[in-house]
Write a protein that holds these residues in place. Structure first.
Motif, PDB file in Angstrom:
ATOM      1  N   UNK A 120       0.851  -1.187   0.000  1.00 36.51           N
ATOM      2  CA  UNK A 120       0.000   0.000   0.000  1.00 36.51           C
ATOM      3  C   UNK A 120       0.888   1.239   0.000  1.00 36.51           C
ATOM      4  N   UNK A 121       0.679   2.109  -0.976  1.00 34.65           N
ATOM      5  CA  UNK A 121       1.430   3.361  -1.051  1.00 34.65           C
ATOM      6  C   UNK A 121       0.463   4.526  -0.835  1.00 34.65           C
ATOM      7  N   UNK A 122       0.747   5.330   0.162  1.00 34.45           N
ATOM      8  CA  UNK A 122      -0.086   6.489   0.456  1.00 34.45           C
ATOM      9  C   UNK A 122       0.722   7.754   0.195  1.00 34.45           C
ATOM     10  N   UNK A 123       0.038   8.881   0.293  1.00 36.16           N
ATOM     11  CA  UNK A 123       0.710  10.150   0.062  1.00 36.16           C
ATOM     12  C   UNK A 123      -0.147  11.042  -0.807  1.00 36.16           C
TER      13      UNK A 123
ATOM     14  N   UNK B  98      -0.578  -7.287  -5.845  1.00 37.39           N
ATOM     15  CA  UNK B  98      -1.328  -6.041  -5.782  1.00 37.39           C
ATOM     16  C   UNK B  98      -0.489  -4.926  -5.176  1.00 37.39           C
ATOM     17  N   UNK B  99      -0.485  -3.784  -5.850  1.00 33.95           N
ATOM     18  CA  UNK B  99       0.000  -2.552  -5.257  1.00 33.95           C
ATOM     19  C   UNK B  99      -1.178  -1.584  -5.270  1.00 33.95           C
ATOM     20  N   UNK B 100      -1.515  -1.063  -4.115  1.00 39.43           N
ATOM     21  CA  UNK B 100      -2.637  -0.131  -3.991  1.00 39.43           C
ATOM     22  C   UNK B 100      -2.104   1.255  -3.666  1.00 39.43           C
TER      23      UNK B 100
ATOM     24  N   UNK C 195      -4.309  -5.383   2.972  1.00 37.80           N
ATOM     25  CA  UNK C 195      -3.376  -4.637   2.108  1.00 37.80           C
ATOM     26  C   UNK C 195      -2.428  -3.758   2.907  1.00 37.80           C
ATOM     27  N   UNK C 196      -2.588  -3.767   4.235  1.00 38.52           N
ATOM     28  CA  UNK C 196      -1.816  -2.869   5.093  1.00 38.52           C
ATOM     29  C   UNK C 196      -0.577  -3.544   5.680  1.00 38.52           C
ATOM     30  N   UNK C 197      -0.209  -4.705   5.126  1.00 38.71           N
ATOM     31  CA  UNK C 197       0.960  -5.408   5.648  1.00 38.71           C
ATOM     32  C   UNK C 197       2.225  -4.579   5.436  1.00 38.71           C
ATOM     33  N   UNK C 198       2.373  -4.043   4.226  1.00 42.94           N
ATOM     34  CA  UNK C 198       3.505  -3.172   3.909  1.00 42.94           C
ATOM     35  C   UNK C 198       2.951  -1.846   3.394  1.00 42.94           C
ATOM     36  N   UNK C 199       3.063  -0.809   4.196  1.00 45.30           N
ATOM     37  CA  UNK C 199       2.548   0.506   3.833  1.00 45.30           C
ATOM     38  C   UNK C 199       3.694   1.507   3.800  1.00 45.30           C
ATOM     39  N   UNK C 200       3.774   2.239   2.708  1.00 46.65           N
ATOM     40  CA  UNK C 200       4.816   3.244   2.553  1.00 46.65           C
ATOM     41  C   UNK C 200       4.166   4.573   2.164  1.00 46.65           C
ATOM     42  N   UNK C 201       4.469   5.612   2.917  1.00 43.80           N
ATOM     43  CA  UNK C 201       3.949   6.939   2.602  1.00 43.80           C
ATOM     44  C   UNK C 201       4.978   7.715   1.787  1.00 43.80           C
TER      45      UNK C 201
END
Length: 537
Positions: free
Chosen positions: A217-220, A331-333, A356-362
């Motif tokens: 999961x990529x946030x930002x 999956x990349x979200x 999907x929150x196992x690996x989260x990068x902001x």
């Protein structure tokens, strides 16, 4: 420290040839105990039950040539010594049962004897540190020695000890360092970024990407580069042969309702009006590859439920289908929303977020990475050259002025790298003789300031209402209704769907309802003033 060798009895190699005296034949298990510069204090010999007689002879011979060596035999049962699962399980159990004492003993795993399957299993158990040892590889005497020369001193052969700590090998360490640099360069698009925290983030993303197939999961903020990074991750994994299928991407904000179901999961012929033929959805297209779902928070709850099943079970139902389809993808979200808050608001599934929150990068916005603006200017100029064929540079004075503006804390960079890309593209297009000068920079700075200022100024209530209702209708509204309606219209304009606008407007009161219907509630409110969703969008 004592030296302990662990090895399998070699049914073929440790068996002396019948036509010769057993001391005239190289036998690995015996030969390793004949080495002048390797004192074996203990030999842990693993023996299949049916070869007990051969084991007794080998043990006797080891004790004969190396009285200081104590031999312990361990009986193992293998119905098929070429069955990987059975062999690994048996050797793994030995490693669990055996009491190692690495503080006082050095362990060597002899991988010359046994089937190839057994050798591979011993290697894996040593590499994983189930067996805290180095590898011991023995070799027969040089082929040039004649049979009559093969005395007890010659048939001992030679040996080599291999330490699986690969960092000890300079050439390998250099190669791994090069591969790491190449991987980092791919993820950073070749840009020599200077921001320490961003570089640390990229290092972590590289490590995780190459180590797992789990969702990421990529946030930002919008424009921080989530889509580009997802493509780079795919490129990195494909270069390492970890993935073979295609890269499939979709912005979930662009698909709604039945269209979203069909786009993602596909449909059968006749599944709904207009479905004149079957369609394979994006999940099916991504089989064996990577699926990038940008703005995943825009998906409806039904699509989220289907997606969760597809992630967990690798199966999903196409619209109108009576049998599940299968697809195995990574999956990349991506999301610019706070999905935890969305879960609290009831618009995002908690179980899907947990998956999907196992690996989260902001990913930080450009304003948080001002140290990287300078190298990104060069990158954008290179991109412009590739796209147009025209080489454009920026003179020193112009660059200094642009960097002073770009690094000013008051410069917001609202659209992040999209703003920077647009600014460099505009200046490069207008550059005389392929060189951006101070006048181009000053003009661009004023343009950016104007764009940011206009986007941050909201029109007045009166202006909003006159746009949609007209002068006369506004005059007939109470001041209370004018203020409330203007705010509702603004929210509608800033959201892509009626449901999303309803969720924002009724975020508090909807929590008290077991089955909130925000869209219908908002639709009825707008209808009181003769407005529909289509009128506002």
């Amino acid at each position: 420290m004592k030296t302990v060798v662990i090895g399998l009895l070699g049914v073929q190699l440790d068996q002396p040839r019948k036509s010769r005296d057993r001391w005239g034949t190289w036998r690995p298990s015996v030969g390793i105990c004949q080495q002048d510069d390797l004192i074996v204090d203990r030999f842990e010999l693993l023996v299949e039950r049916r070869y007990t007689k051969l084991a007794g002879q080998v043990v006797s011979d080891i004790e004969s040539v190396s009285p200081e060596t104590t031999v312990h035999t361990h009986t193992i049962c293998l119905s098929d010594p070429w069955d990987f699962e059975e062999v690994y399980s048996t050797l793994h159990q030995f490693s669990r049962d055996y009491v190692f004492d690495p503080d006082h003993e050095n362990y060597l795993v002899h991988i010359t004897t046994g089937t190839h399957v057994a050798q591979i299993c011993l290697f894996l158990l040593t590499e994983s540190r189930h067996i805290p040892a180095k590898l011991l590889q023995s070799s027969p005497p040089a082929s040039g020695n004649s049979s009559r020369d093969r005395t007890a001193d010659v048939v001992q052969g030679s040996y080599q000890i291999v330490d699986l700590d690969l960092s000890r090998y300079d050439q390998l360490a250099t190669r791994f360092s090069q591969e790491h640099d190449e991987a980092t360069s791919i993820l950073k698009r070749g840009i020599e970024t200077k921001d320490k925290s961003f570089n640390a983030l990229i290092d972590r993303i590289e490590k995780v990407s190459l180590a797992t197939q789990a969702p990421i999961l990529m946030t930002g903020p919008t424009g921080a580069g989530k889509t580009q990074l997802a493509k780079r991750i795919y490129e990195l994994k494909r270069n390492r042969r970890q993935i073979e299928g295609p890269f499939v991407e979709v912005n979930c904000a662009t698909i709604r309702g039945e269209q979203a179901m069909s786009t993602l999961f596909g449909h059968t012929k006749g599944a709904f009006t207009g479905a004149s033929g079957a369609r394979a959805g994006l999940l099916q297209s991504a089989d064996g590859g990577m699926l990038f779902l940008d703005e995943i928070g825009e998906l409806g709850l039904d699509e989220q439920a289907m997606l969760l099943r597809a992630i967990e079970e690798k199966q999903f139902m196409a619209v109108g289908a009576d049998r599940p389809s299968e697809s195995n993808f990574q999956l990349i979200a991506g999301s610019n929303r706070d999905l935890v808050a969305e879960v609290g608001a009831g618009v995002f599934r908690e179980d899907l977020l947990a998956r999907i929150n196992l690996w989260t990068f902001r990913l930080p916005g450009l304003a948080e990475r001002r140290a990287d603006i300078d190298p990104n200017i060069d990158f954008e100029l290179q991109q412009y050259t590739r796209a147009t064929g025209d080489k454009v540079t920026m003179n020193r004075e112009a660059r200094k002025a642009f960097l002073a503006f770009a690094n000013d804390p008051a410069t917001p960079w609202k659209a992040n790298f999209r703003d920077l890309n647009a600014a460099i593209t505009r200046m490069a297009t207008l550059a005389d003789g392929g060189r951006i000068g101070l006048s181009h920079v000053r003009e661009e700075i004023e343009r950016l300031k104007a764009n940011w200022q206009s986007s941050s100024v909201r029109p007045s209530c009166e202006e909003v209402l006159r746009t949609y209702l007209g002068e006369e209708a506004v005059e007939n509204l109470d001041r209370f209704d004018r203020t409330q309606l203007a705010d509702v219209i603004q929210v509608c304009r800033e959201n892509k769907t009626l449901s999303a606008a309803g969720r924002e407007l009724f975020q508090v009161s909807r929590l008290a309802k077991t089955r909130p219907n925000d869209a219908d509630r908002l639709r009825k409110y707008l209808a009181r003033f003769g407005l529909g969703w289509e009128d506002l969008t």
